[in-house]
Motif scaffolding. Structure first.
Motif, PDB file in Angstrom:
ATOM      1  N   HIS A  19       0.850  -1.199   0.000  1.00 62.39           N
ATOM      2  CA  HIS A  19       0.000   0.000   0.000  1.00 62.39           C
ATOM      3  C   HIS A  19       0.883   1.244   0.000  1.00 62.39           C
ATOM      4  CE1 HIS A  19      -3.566  -2.471   1.164  1.00 62.39           C
ATOM      5  NE2 HIS A  19      -2.621  -3.232   1.722  1.00 62.39           N
ATOM      6  N   LEU A  57      -5.440  -5.644  13.663  1.00 60.17           N
ATOM      7  CA  LEU A  57      -5.532  -4.847  12.429  1.00 60.17           C
ATOM      8  C   LEU A  57      -6.039  -3.429  12.722  1.00 60.17           C
ATOM      9  CD1 LEU A  57      -5.494  -4.488   9.351  1.00 60.17           C
ATOM     10  CD2 LEU A  57      -7.695  -5.690   9.241  1.00 60.17           C
ATOM     11  N   PHE A  60      -3.531  -0.949  14.012  1.00 58.69           N
ATOM     12  CA  PHE A  60      -2.660  -0.510  12.917  1.00 58.69           C
ATOM     13  C   PHE A  60      -3.389   0.495  12.024  1.00 58.69           C
ATOM     14  CE2 PHE A  60      -2.189  -1.333   8.321  1.00 58.69           C
ATOM     15  CZ  PHE A  60      -1.042  -0.591   8.105  1.00 58.69           C
ATOM     16  N   LEU A  61      -4.615   0.178  11.637  1.00 59.84           N
ATOM     17  CA  LEU A  61      -5.346   1.056  10.714  1.00 59.84           C
ATOM     18  C   LEU A  61      -5.512   2.457  11.312  1.00 59.84           C
ATOM     19  CD1 LEU A  61      -8.083  -1.407   9.306  1.00 59.84           C
ATOM     20  CD2 LEU A  61      -6.119  -0.466   8.044  1.00 59.84           C
ATOM     21  N   TYR A  64      -2.261   4.143  10.633  1.00 57.21           N
ATOM     22  CA  TYR A  64      -2.098   4.230   9.174  1.00 57.21           C
ATOM     23  C   TYR A  64      -2.935   5.388   8.619  1.00 57.21           C
ATOM     24  CZ  TYR A  64      -3.250   2.094   4.467  1.00 57.21           C
ATOM     25  OH  TYR A  64      -3.496   1.805   3.146  1.00 57.21           O
ATOM     26  N   GLY A 169      -9.383  -3.079   0.959  1.00 57.62           N
ATOM     27  CA  GLY A 169      -8.761  -3.335   2.252  1.00 57.62           C
ATOM     28  C   GLY A 169      -9.550  -2.631   3.344  1.00 57.62           C
ATOM     29  N   GLY A 170      -8.918  -2.482   4.518  1.00 57.18           N
ATOM     30  CA  GLY A 170      -9.596  -1.847   5.646  1.00 57.18           C
ATOM     31  C   GLY A 170     -10.033  -2.874   6.674  1.00 57.18           C
ATOM     32  N   HIS A 197      -8.632  -8.203   0.044  1.00 55.85           N
ATOM     33  CA  HIS A 197      -8.119  -8.684   1.324  1.00 55.85           C
ATOM     34  C   HIS A 197      -9.185  -9.597   1.943  1.00 55.85           C
ATOM     35  CE1 HIS A 197      -5.284  -5.451   0.808  1.00 55.85           C
ATOM     36  NE2 HIS A 197      -4.746  -5.591   2.000  1.00 55.85           N
ATOM     37  N   GLU A 200      -7.535 -12.380   6.554  1.00 57.01           N
ATOM     38  CA  GLU A 200      -6.401 -11.829   7.314  1.00 57.01           C
ATOM     39  C   GLU A 200      -6.752 -11.931   8.795  1.00 57.01           C
ATOM     40  OE1 GLU A 200      -5.828  -7.616   6.769  1.00 57.01           O
ATOM     41  OE2 GLU A 200      -3.791  -7.653   7.610  1.00 57.01           O
ATOM     42  N   HIS A 221      -3.692 -11.827   1.428  1.00 61.41           N
ATOM     43  CA  HIS A 221      -3.561 -12.619   2.669  1.00 61.41           C
ATOM     44  C   HIS A 221      -4.164 -14.012   2.415  1.00 61.41           C
ATOM     45  CE1 HIS A 221      -2.021  -9.265   4.962  1.00 61.41           C
ATOM     46  NE2 HIS A 221      -3.045  -8.525   4.566  1.00 61.41           N
ATOM     47  N   ASP A 278       3.186  -5.567   2.187  1.00 53.88           N
ATOM     48  CA  ASP A 278       1.997  -4.919   2.769  1.00 53.88           C
ATOM     49  C   ASP A 278       2.248  -3.428   3.088  1.00 53.88           C
ATOM     50  OD1 ASP A 278      -0.672  -4.891   3.430  1.00 53.88           O
ATOM     51  OD2 ASP A 278      -0.495  -6.136   5.223  1.00 53.88           O
ATOM     52  N   ASP A 279       2.858  -3.159   4.243  1.00 58.86           N
ATOM     53  CA  ASP A 279       3.129  -1.768   4.661  1.00 58.86           C
ATOM     54  C   ASP A 279       4.519  -1.765   5.298  1.00 58.86           C
ATOM     55  OD1 ASP A 279       0.222  -0.588   4.338  1.00 58.86           O
ATOM     56  OD2 ASP A 279      -0.028  -2.463   5.444  1.00 58.86           O
TER      57      ASP A 279
HETATM   58  N1  LIG Z   1      -2.969  -5.396   6.205  1.00 59.21           N
HETATM   59  C1  LIG Z   1      -4.010  -4.634   5.817  1.00 59.21           C
HETATM   60  N2  LIG Z   1      -5.261  -5.107   5.951  1.00 59.21           N
HETATM   61  C2  LIG Z   1      -6.303  -4.374   5.578  1.00 59.21           C
HETATM   62  N3  LIG Z   1      -6.202  -3.151   5.074  1.00 59.21           N
HETATM   63  C3  LIG Z   1      -4.972  -2.639   4.927  1.00 59.21           C
HETATM   64  N4  LIG Z   1      -4.572  -1.449   4.445  1.00 59.21           N
HETATM   65  C4  LIG Z   1      -3.243  -1.424   4.511  1.00 59.21           C
HETATM   66  N5  LIG Z   1      -2.759  -2.557   5.026  1.00 59.21           N
HETATM   67  C5  LIG Z   1      -3.832  -3.346   5.284  1.00 59.21           C
END
Ligand SMILES: Nc1ncnc2[nH]cnc12
Ligand SMILES: [Zn+2]
Length: 343
Positions: A19, A57, A60-61, A64, A169-170, A197, A200, A221, A278-279
Motif C-alpha cells: 500500500h 488490524l 494498525f489502521l 495508518y 482493504g480496511g 483482502h 487476514e 492474505h 503490505d506496509d
Molecule cells: N494489512 C491490511 N489489511 C487491511 N487493510 C490494509 N490497508 C493497509 N494494510 C492493510
C-alpha cells in the motif's frame, strides 16, 4: 550480509501487495508533515517508529489513517511512490504492484487528478530509471459503504488504462466480501482484474465469499482458508494466488511468533502462495526481510524460497509476454548462481 542474504536480495522478485500510503518511512512522514505545515504527535523518526506496535488490524489502521494525513499534494504522492520504488529496486524487486486507496485523500480535498498524476509520474520515472515493471491497483475501504465504492469506480474511469486491478482493504471483521458483491461485479464488467483482502483477521467463510461472490483473480492474505479443506482444495486446483504478508501477520498478532506462521503449510497444501510486504515500515521489512524472516523461523530451503519468488512472477497482473520475460530473468539469475545457492 551473508551469502544467503545477498542471494535472496538479488533474486528477481515481486511485491504484489503493498500500500503506497503504508510505505511512508518515518523520516519522510516527518518531512511531509513539515512541508504541509502539520504537527505530528512524534518529533523524531525513532519516536515514530517506536509507535509501530499493534494489537490487531484496527490498532494498525488507526495509525495508518493518521499517517495518511501528511499526503496532500501531487508532489507528496510523487515523493512517497518514488521512495518506495527506489527501495524496492534496491531490494531486487523487478515487478511491483501498488495499492492506493484514494478515498482517504479525496475526502480531505486532494483532487484525484493530483493523486494520480503524482503516483503515475513516479511509476513512469521508475520504469525509466530502474527498468522496474510496475502497476497501480485502486483499493476501496470495506468499512465504508458499497455506494461510496461505486462512486470511486466512476471517478477512476478516466485512468482505466493505467490501472491494473481493483482491490479492497480496511477493517475486515464485520465487513464481509458479500457487502461488496455488486461493486466487484461492476468492476469486472468494466474490464478490471480484481483482488480482495480476505482471511487476514476474518474467517475462512470470507475467503469463500471472495471466491464465489466477488469472483476475484487473487486473494490478499487468505491465511484463514486453511480452516476449510474444501476451500483449500479449490484454491489450489484453480491456482488462485494468495498474496501473503508474513511480517504483517506477525506484527498484527495474526500469529504469536513467526515459527507458527502458516506459510509452509500453505505451500505444502499446494496453494499458490506469494510473499509480499503490505506496509513495509510499519511491519519492519520489505520483501527480502519477509523472506529472510520466514527462512529463519520456518527453516525454508532455498528451493522453497525460489518457489515463492517464482509464484510471485506467475501471479503478477502482466501480459503473457512480460511474464515470460520476468521468468527468464529469474532463470538467468539461477543459472548464474547454480551450485552456490541451491543446497
Ligand atoms: N494489512 C491490511 N489489511 C487491511 N487493510 C490494509 N490497508 C493497509 N494494510 C492493510
Ligand atoms: Zn494489505
Amino acid at each position: 550480509m551473508t551469502d544467503i542474504e545477498s542471494f535472496i536480495r538479488g533474486l528477481p522478485k515481486t511485491d504484489l501487495h503493498m500500500h503506497i500510503e503504508g510505505s511512508i518511512e518515518p523520516q519522510l512522514m516527518l518531512d511531509l508533515a513539515a512541508r504541509n505545515g502539520m504537527k505530528l504527535r512524534w518529533d523524531t523518526a525513532e519516536a515514530l517508529r517506536g509507535a509501530y506496535q499493534f494489537d490487531n488490524l484496527q490498532s494498525f489502521l488507526d495509525l495508518y489513517f493518521e499517517g495518511c494525513k501528511v499526503l496532500v499534494t501531487e508532489g507528496d504522492f510523487r515523493d512517497v511512490t518514488r521512495a518506495y520504488l527506489r527501495r524496492a529496486h534496491e531490494d531486487g524487486v523487478v515487478r511491483a504492484e501498488l495499492f492506493i486507496g484514494p478515498q482517504s485523500f479525496i475526502e480531505r480535498g486532494t483532487p484525484l487528478e493530483a493523486l494520480m498524476s503524482g503516483v503515475l509520474g513516479a511509476m513512469q520515472e521508475a520504469r525509466r530509471e530502474h527498468g522496474l515493471s510496475v502497476g497501480l491497483m485502486i483499493s476501496v475501504h470495506r468499512h465504508r459503504t458499497e455506494a461510496d465504492a461505486m462512486v470511486m469506480l466512476d471517478q477512476i474511469m478516466p485512468w482505466k488504462d493505467q490501472i491494473i486491478a481493483i482491490g479492497m482493504g480496511g477493517a475486515e471483521i464485520g465487513n464481509p466480501p458479500a457487502k461488496f458483491a455488486r461493486f466487484f461485479k461492476a468492476a469486472r464488467d468494466r474490464g478490471f482484474r480484481t483482488t480482495v483482502h480476505a482471511g487476514e483477521e476474518g474467517p475462512a467463510a470470507y475467503v469463500r465469499e471472495a471466491l464465489d461472490l466477488l469472483q476475484v483473480d487473487r486473494i490478499d492474505h487468505g491465511n484463514a482458508c486453511l480452516a476449510d479443506p474444501d476451500l483449500v482444495r479449490e484454491l489450489a486446483m484453480r491456482r488462485i494466488p494468495l498474496t501473503v504478508c508474513p511480517l504483517s501477520n506477525l506484527r498484527l498478532q495474526g500469529v504469536t511468533e513467526m515459527a507458527r506462521h502458516p506459510l509452509k503449510t500453505m505451500m505444502a497444501q499446494g496453494l499458490h502462495v506469494t510473499v509480499n510486504s503490505d506496509d513495509p515500515p510499519y511491519f519492519g521489512g520489505y520483501v527480502t526481510e519477509n523472506l529472510l524472516a520466514c527462512r529463519d523461523a520456518l527453516d525454508l530451503s532455498l528451493q522453497e524460497i525460489v518457489r515463492l519468488v517464482r509464484n510471485g512472477l506467475e501471479a503478477a497482473f502482466v501480459t503473457t509476454e512480460e511474464r515470460e520475460m520476468l521468468l527468464g530473468q529469474l532463470d538467468d539469475y539461477l543459472a548464474r548462481h547454480a551450485g552456490a545457492s541451491m543446497s
